[in-house]
Design a protein around this motif. Sequence first.
Motif, short mmCIF file in Angstrom:
data_model
loop_
_atom_site.label_atom_id
_atom_site.label_comp_id
_atom_site.label_asym_id
_atom_site.label_seq_id
_atom_site.Cartn_x
_atom_site.Cartn_y
_atom_site.Cartn_z
N SER A 1 -11.62 -34.23 -4.92
CA SER A 1 -10.61 -33.28 -4.84
C SER A 1 -10.38 -32.56 -6.14
O SER A 1 -11.23 -32.90 -7.23
CB SER A 1 -9.27 -33.97 -4.74
OG SER A 1 -9.34 -34.63 -3.52
N TRP A 2 -9.96 -31.22 -5.99
CA TRP A 2 -10.02 -30.36 -7.21
C TRP A 2 -8.62 -29.81 -7.04
O TRP A 2 -7.76 -29.45 -6.12
CB TRP A 2 -10.85 -29.33 -6.98
CG TRP A 2 -12.26 -29.45 -6.81
CD1 TRP A 2 -13.05 -29.49 -7.74
CD2 TRP A 2 -13.02 -29.92 -5.70
NE1 TRP A 2 -14.41 -29.86 -7.40
CE2 TRP A 2 -14.28 -30.17 -6.03
CE3 TRP A 2 -12.52 -30.16 -4.26
CZ2 TRP A 2 -15.08 -30.74 -5.15
CZ3 TRP A 2 -13.40 -30.58 -3.30
CH2 TRP A 2 -14.88 -30.76 -3.74
N LEU A 3 -7.98 -29.79 -8.32
CA LEU A 3 -6.69 -29.33 -8.67
C LEU A 3 -6.64 -27.89 -9.42
O LEU A 3 -7.25 -27.71 -10.39
CB LEU A 3 -5.94 -30.13 -9.46
CG LEU A 3 -5.95 -31.73 -9.28
CD1 LEU A 3 -5.09 -32.62 -10.33
CD2 LEU A 3 -5.25 -31.99 -7.80
N ARG A 4 -6.35 -26.67 -8.55
CA ARG A 4 -5.95 -25.65 -9.26
C ARG A 4 -4.67 -25.53 -9.92
O ARG A 4 -3.61 -25.44 -9.50
CB ARG A 4 -5.94 -24.54 -7.99
CG ARG A 4 -6.08 -23.09 -8.62
CD ARG A 4 -6.21 -21.96 -7.53
NE ARG A 4 -6.29 -20.83 -8.07
CZ ARG A 4 -6.28 -19.64 -7.60
NH1 ARG A 4 -5.97 -19.56 -6.21
NH2 ARG A 4 -6.62 -18.40 -8.12
N THR B 1 -0.42 -37.94 -18.17
CA THR B 1 0.23 -37.98 -16.91
C THR B 1 -0.85 -37.55 -16.06
O THR B 1 -1.47 -36.54 -16.27
CB THR B 1 1.68 -37.55 -16.56
OG1 THR B 1 1.49 -36.08 -16.72
CG2 THR B 1 2.38 -38.18 -17.33
N GLN B 2 -0.72 -37.86 -14.62
CA GLN B 2 -1.54 -37.15 -13.45
C GLN B 2 -0.59 -36.75 -12.50
O GLN B 2 0.66 -37.59 -12.29
CB GLN B 2 -2.73 -38.10 -13.01
CG GLN B 2 -3.64 -38.31 -14.16
CD GLN B 2 -4.65 -37.09 -14.21
OE1 GLN B 2 -4.84 -36.23 -13.16
NE2 GLN B 2 -5.28 -37.04 -15.28
N PRO B 3 -0.98 -35.83 -11.59
CA PRO B 3 0.06 -35.36 -10.48
C PRO B 3 0.09 -36.65 -9.51
O PRO B 3 -1.06 -37.07 -9.40
CB PRO B 3 -0.56 -34.06 -9.94
CG PRO B 3 -1.95 -34.17 -10.41
CD PRO B 3 -2.09 -34.72 -11.69
N ALA B 4 1.33 -36.77 -9.02
CA ALA B 4 1.19 -38.15 -8.00
C ALA B 4 0.68 -37.60 -6.55
O ALA B 4 1.75 -37.17 -5.75
CB ALA B 4 2.75 -38.52 -8.03
N GLN C 1 -16.25 -32.13 -16.37
CA GLN C 1 -15.52 -33.16 -16.25
C GLN C 1 -16.26 -34.24 -15.40
O GLN C 1 -17.18 -33.70 -14.61
CB GLN C 1 -14.38 -32.60 -15.11
CG GLN C 1 -13.51 -31.66 -16.02
CD GLN C 1 -12.38 -31.33 -15.23
OE1 GLN C 1 -11.48 -31.90 -14.68
NE2 GLN C 1 -12.24 -29.76 -14.81
N THR C 2 -16.04 -35.41 -15.52
CA THR C 2 -16.61 -36.81 -15.02
C THR C 2 -15.78 -37.41 -14.16
O THR C 2 -16.07 -38.19 -13.20
CB THR C 2 -17.49 -37.53 -15.93
OG1 THR C 2 -16.27 -38.06 -16.82
CG2 THR C 2 -18.40 -36.67 -16.73
N GLN C 3 -14.36 -37.27 -14.26
CA GLN C 3 -13.27 -37.93 -13.44
C GLN C 3 -12.74 -36.84 -12.23
O GLN C 3 -12.58 -35.83 -12.63
CB GLN C 3 -12.47 -38.56 -14.39
CG GLN C 3 -12.78 -39.56 -15.29
CD GLN C 3 -11.69 -40.36 -16.07
OE1 GLN C 3 -10.78 -39.65 -16.19
NE2 GLN C 3 -12.11 -41.39 -16.68
N TRP C 4 -12.46 -37.72 -11.14
CA TRP C 4 -11.77 -36.91 -10.33
C TRP C 4 -10.33 -37.60 -10.05
O TRP C 4 -9.94 -38.45 -10.35
CB TRP C 4 -12.37 -37.30 -8.80
CG TRP C 4 -13.94 -36.87 -8.89
CD1 TRP C 4 -15.07 -37.61 -9.22
CD2 TRP C 4 -14.51 -35.82 -8.31
NE1 TRP C 4 -16.23 -36.93 -9.03
CE2 TRP C 4 -15.89 -35.74 -8.54
CE3 TRP C 4 -13.88 -34.49 -7.64
CZ2 TRP C 4 -16.81 -34.75 -8.03
CZ3 TRP C 4 -14.78 -33.54 -7.31
CH2 TRP C 4 -15.99 -33.78 -7.56
N PRO C 5 -9.53 -36.52 -9.57
CA PRO C 5 -9.73 -35.14 -9.10
C PRO C 5 -10.02 -34.21 -10.47
O PRO C 5 -9.48 -34.59 -11.59
CB PRO C 5 -8.27 -34.86 -8.58
CG PRO C 5 -7.28 -35.66 -9.25
CD PRO C 5 -7.95 -36.73 -9.35
N ALA D 1 -21.86 -26.49 -5.79
CA ALA D 1 -22.71 -27.16 -6.74
C ALA D 1 -22.38 -28.29 -7.32
O ALA D 1 -22.72 -29.53 -7.58
CB ALA D 1 -22.92 -26.40 -8.09
N ASP D 2 -20.66 -28.62 -7.55
CA ASP D 2 -19.99 -29.80 -8.01
C ASP D 2 -20.47 -31.05 -6.71
O ASP D 2 -20.34 -32.24 -7.13
CB ASP D 2 -18.49 -29.53 -8.14
CG ASP D 2 -17.97 -30.61 -9.15
OD1 ASP D 2 -18.66 -31.04 -10.05
OD2 ASP D 2 -16.89 -30.97 -8.87
#
Length: 246
Positions: free
Chosen positions: A82-85, A132-135, A168-172, A185-186
């Motif tokens: 997943s990707w977070l804009r 924090t990270q988005p829930a 970055q190496t961690q998702w999202p 490419a990712d």
Amino acid sequence: MSARRWQRPSWFAIALTLVGIALFVRLGIWQLDRVDEARHLLAAFDAAPKAALEDFAAVRAAPPADRYPHVRVHGRFLADRSWLRDEQIRDGKLGVEVYAAFVAEGSDASNGNDEVLLVDRGWIAWSHERGTQPALPPLAEGEVAVTGVYAPFPGNGIRVGGNALTRQTQWPKLTLAIDAQEIAADLNRPLLPRVLLLDADAASGFVRSWTPSVMPPERHRGYAVQWFAFAVAAIVIFVLLHYKKV
């Protein structure tokens, strides 16, 4: 007592002025044509979520340029992709737009060259407090059917800082731009030419209020006025340069 007299212009000045006027008028007319085009696309986008569902296979690789198909897609999400804009604001609140990778039915999951569908899950608030990270609501597992509008990738505007995904190496992963080539490419897999904007669902945990990446008709009209004004200015400058005091 001075008077004004017309000074005969050179052929170069005449040609330059005529070419400039023709160019400015042509650009103004082009912008007026874009007004009608933008109106049509906005109307098509507004109508898309209410339209009958279409066969995704029919529009998958070559979607129509003049509309946004409302489709049902069977397949499965790729876990932990997943990707977070970032820096997306809704109703004065800061948050992120969440994108996920989806392998549509008919795709060979073992084939690294098979195209992946990027799915926009919607917007969710995130305060950006340190640590924090988005829930994020969990992705559905296994085979599922999703419905939404098959729309072009969002515009990214002016970008600075290069590709943030490679660092970055961690998702999202967090990014300011949803760039098809960078995400492909990712994933190390190609993407389908459009994004699926999921249908609204109050139980999803996301806000899904979509706006198309189309310049508003009013802006096209404003540009048209500017080009026509340049044409008039070219005439005025030509006259002032050749109608001199003697």
